[in-house]
Design a protein around this motif. Structure first.
Motif, PDB file in Angstrom:
ATOM      1  N   VAL A   1      47.373  31.419   9.812  1.00  0.00           N
ATOM      2  CA  VAL A   1      47.910  31.501  11.168  1.00  0.00           C
ATOM      3  C   VAL A   1      47.354  30.339  11.975  1.00  0.00           C
ATOM      4  O   VAL A   1      46.138  30.209  12.137  1.00  0.00           O
ATOM      5  N   VAL A   2      48.254  29.491  12.470  1.00  0.00           N
ATOM      6  CA  VAL A   2      47.860  28.339  13.276  1.00  0.00           C
ATOM      7  C   VAL A   2      48.388  28.578  14.690  1.00  0.00           C
ATOM      8  O   VAL A   2      49.584  28.816  14.878  1.00  0.00           O
ATOM      9  N   GLU A   3      47.501  28.540  15.664  1.00  0.00           N
ATOM     10  CA  GLU A   3      47.879  28.696  17.070  1.00  0.00           C
ATOM     11  C   GLU A   3      47.368  27.487  17.838  1.00  0.00           C
ATOM     12  O   GLU A   3      46.168  27.202  17.820  1.00  0.00           O
ATOM     13  N   LEU A   4      48.305  26.787  18.483  1.00  0.00           N
ATOM     14  CA  LEU A   4      47.965  25.549  19.172  1.00  0.00           C
ATOM     15  C   LEU A   4      48.479  25.539  20.593  1.00  0.00           C
ATOM     16  O   LEU A   4      49.519  26.134  20.890  1.00  0.00           O
ATOM     17  N   SER A   5      47.793  24.797  21.425  1.00  0.00           N
ATOM     18  CA  SER A   5      48.247  24.480  22.771  1.00  0.00           C
ATOM     19  C   SER A   5      48.548  22.986  22.780  1.00  0.00           C
ATOM     20  O   SER A   5      47.686  22.184  22.420  1.00  0.00           O
ATOM     21  N   LEU A   6      49.790  22.626  23.146  1.00  0.00           N
ATOM     22  CA  LEU A   6      50.223  21.227  23.158  1.00  0.00           C
ATOM     23  C   LEU A   6      50.515  20.807  24.588  1.00  0.00           C
ATOM     24  O   LEU A   6      51.215  21.512  25.313  1.00  0.00           O
ATOM     25  N   LYS A   7      49.981  19.647  24.947  1.00  0.00           N
ATOM     26  CA  LYS A   7      50.259  19.091  26.265  1.00  0.00           C
ATOM     27  C   LYS A   7      50.558  17.607  26.117  1.00  0.00           C
ATOM     28  O   LYS A   7      49.814  16.883  25.462  1.00  0.00           O
ATOM     29  N   VAL A   8      51.659  17.167  26.731  1.00  0.00           N
ATOM     30  CA  VAL A   8      51.979  15.743  26.820  1.00  0.00           C
ATOM     31  C   VAL A   8      52.104  15.443  28.303  1.00  0.00           C
ATOM     32  O   VAL A   8      52.999  15.955  28.975  1.00  0.00           O
ATOM     33  N   LYS A   9      51.176  14.632  28.809  1.00  0.00           N
ATOM     34  CA  LYS A   9      51.099  14.359  30.240  1.00  0.00           C
ATOM     35  C   LYS A   9      51.907  13.123  30.600  1.00  0.00           C
ATOM     36  O   LYS A   9      51.367  12.051  30.842  1.00  0.00           O
ATOM     37  N   VAL A  10      53.248  13.300  30.581  1.00  0.00           N
ATOM     38  CA  VAL A  10      54.166  12.236  30.953  1.00  0.00           C
ATOM     39  C   VAL A  10      55.162  12.835  31.946  1.00  0.00           C
ATOM     40  O   VAL A  10      55.859  13.789  31.611  1.00  0.00           O
ATOM     41  N   PRO A  11      55.241  12.295  33.158  1.00  0.00           N
ATOM     42  CA  PRO A  11      56.177  12.843  34.140  1.00  0.00           C
ATOM     43  C   PRO A  11      57.611  12.836  33.608  1.00  0.00           C
ATOM     44  O   PRO A  11      58.032  11.912  32.909  1.00  0.00           O
ATOM     45  N   LEU A  12      58.337  13.866  33.910  1.00  0.00           N
ATOM     46  CA  LEU A  12      59.746  14.062  33.575  1.00  0.00           C
ATOM     47  C   LEU A  12      60.003  14.282  32.086  1.00  0.00           C
ATOM     48  O   LEU A  12      60.815  15.108  31.716  1.00  0.00           O
TER      49      LEU A  12
ATOM     50  N   ALA B   1      55.846  19.487  18.793  1.00  0.00           N
ATOM     51  CA  ALA B   1      55.772  20.787  18.109  1.00  0.00           C
ATOM     52  C   ALA B   1      56.589  20.767  16.821  1.00  0.00           C
ATOM     53  O   ALA B   1      56.140  21.267  15.783  1.00  0.00           O
ATOM     54  N   GLU B   2      57.782  20.161  16.861  1.00  0.00           N
ATOM     55  CA  GLU B   2      58.616  20.070  15.661  1.00  0.00           C
ATOM     56  C   GLU B   2      57.920  19.257  14.575  1.00  0.00           C
ATOM     57  O   GLU B   2      57.949  19.625  13.399  1.00  0.00           O
ATOM     58  N   ARG B   3      57.304  18.158  14.948  1.00  0.00           N
ATOM     59  CA  ARG B   3      56.610  17.309  13.963  1.00  0.00           C
ATOM     60  C   ARG B   3      55.390  18.024  13.380  1.00  0.00           C
ATOM     61  O   ARG B   3      55.109  17.912  12.191  1.00  0.00           O
ATOM     62  N   ILE B   4      54.674  18.752  14.214  1.00  0.00           N
ATOM     63  CA  ILE B   4      53.509  19.489  13.721  1.00  0.00           C
ATOM     64  C   ILE B   4      53.969  20.584  12.752  1.00  0.00           C
ATOM     65  O   ILE B   4      53.391  20.754  11.676  1.00  0.00           O
ATOM     66  N   ARG B   5      55.014  21.321  13.127  1.00  0.00           N
ATOM     67  CA  ARG B   5      55.556  22.356  12.222  1.00  0.00           C
ATOM     68  C   ARG B   5      55.999  21.734  10.890  1.00  0.00           C
ATOM     69  O   ARG B   5      55.726  22.274   9.828  1.00  0.00           O
ATOM     70  N   ALA B   6      56.707  20.618  10.961  1.00  0.00           N
ATOM     71  CA  ALA B   6      57.174  19.950   9.744  1.00  0.00           C
ATOM     72  C   ALA B   6      55.988  19.525   8.875  1.00  0.00           C
ATOM     73  O   ALA B   6      56.028  19.657   7.648  1.00  0.00           O
ATOM     74  N   GLY B   7      54.933  19.025   9.498  1.00  0.00           N
ATOM     75  CA  GLY B   7      53.735  18.646   8.747  1.00  0.00           C
ATOM     76  C   GLY B   7      53.079  19.845   8.088  1.00  0.00           C
ATOM     77  O   GLY B   7      52.668  19.784   6.923  1.00  0.00           O
ATOM     78  N   MET B   8      52.993  20.963   8.828  1.00  0.00           N
ATOM     79  CA  MET B   8      52.414  22.168   8.251  1.00  0.00           C
ATOM     80  C   MET B   8      53.282  22.697   7.113  1.00  0.00           C
ATOM     81  O   MET B   8      52.767  23.157   6.089  1.00  0.00           O
ATOM     82  N   ASP B   9      54.600  22.621   7.273  1.00  0.00           N
ATOM     83  CA  ASP B   9      55.499  23.082   6.209  1.00  0.00           C
ATOM     84  C   ASP B   9      55.377  22.209   4.960  1.00  0.00           C
ATOM     85  O   ASP B   9      55.412  22.714   3.834  1.00  0.00           O
ATOM     86  N   ALA B  10      55.226  20.899   5.145  1.00  0.00           N
ATOM     87  CA  ALA B  10      55.033  20.002   4.000  1.00  0.00           C
ATOM     88  C   ALA B  10      53.708  20.311   3.307  1.00  0.00           C
ATOM     89  O   ALA B  10      53.639  20.373   2.069  1.00  0.00           O
ATOM     90  N   GLU B  11      52.656  20.531   4.091  1.00  0.00           N
ATOM     91  CA  GLU B  11      51.363  20.896   3.516  1.00  0.00           C
ATOM     92  C   GLU B  11      51.478  22.230   2.777  1.00  0.00           C
ATOM     93  O   GLU B  11      50.917  22.400   1.694  1.00  0.00           O
TER      94      GLU B  11
END
Length: 159
Positions: free
Chosen positions: A117-128, A138-148
Motif C-alpha cells: 500500500v503506497v499513500e502519497l501527497s503530491l504538490k506541484v507549486k505552479v500557478p494555474l 500521479a499518472e507517471r508515479i502509478r505507471a512506475g509502480m505498475d512497472a515495478e
C-alpha cells in the motif's frame, strides 16, 4: 493531491520485503521503466534499509504544456527509508522543479500473499497549471509502480 495505490503479490510479506531490499530488483524495475539512466544505492540499516534511486526519465510521452515545464528529460530522486520489514517512508523529488511528493509504503498480509500500500501527497507549486501537473505526476508515479509490480511478480516466481 493525494494518491493511494495498492499492489498485490502472491508471496509472503517477508519475501516481498526481501525483494524490495534487493538492489538488483530495483535496477530491473528501473530498466522496465525505460529510464535514460538510473543509479541505485541501497544500504541495509538494522532490520530495514535506506534506498536512493536517482534516475533520468524521458518526457516524450507528456503533453506539450508539461514538456515545456519539464524539458526533454526529467530527473527523479526516489528515497525510501524502511525501519523494519513492514513499513517505510517514501519521497520523490525532481531537483529544480517546484514539486513535493512524500508518503508511506506498507506491506500488509493478504491471505497467503501481500498487499503493498503506497499513500502519497503530491504538490506541484505552479500557478494555474499545478492541478493538471499533479494529475500527470500521479499518472507517471502509478505507471512506475505498475512497472515495478510487473517486474516484482516475475521476480517472485523465480525459485
Amino acid at each position: 493531491m493525494d494518491l493511494r495505490h495498492e499492489l498485490s503479490y502472491d508471496a509472503a510479506p517477508a519475501r516481498v520485503f526481501a525483494m524490495l531490499a534487493d538492489p538488483d530488483f530495483r535496477r530491473a524495475a528501473c530498466a522496465a521503466q525505460d529510464v535514460v539512466s538510473a543509479d541505485v544505492e541501497l544500504e541495509r540499516d538494522g532490520e530495514g534499509f535506506r534506498l536512493t534511486v536517482d534516475q533520468v526519465q524521458r518526457t516524450t510521452d507528456l503533453p506539450s504544456f508539461a514538456r515545456t515545464f519539464a524539458g526533454e528529460t526529467t530527473r527523479a530522486v526516489q528515497r525510501e527509508v524502511w525501519l523494519g520489514p513492514d513499513a517505510g517512508s517514501l519521497s520523490i523529488e525532481a531537483p529544480g522543479t517546484p514539486t513535493d511528493v512524500t508518503g508511506t509504503i506498507r506491506l500488509e498480509p493478504s491471505g497467503t500473499g501481500t498487499t503493498e500500500v503506497v499513500e502519497l501527497s503530491l504538490k506541484v507549486k505552479v500557478p494555474l497549471l499545478g492541478g493538471r501537473l499533479e494529475k500527470l505526476l500521479a499518472e507517471r508515479i502509478r505507471a512506475g509502480m505498475d512497472a515495478e509490480h510487473a517486474v516484482g511478480t516475475a521476480w517472485l516466481e523465480q525459485p
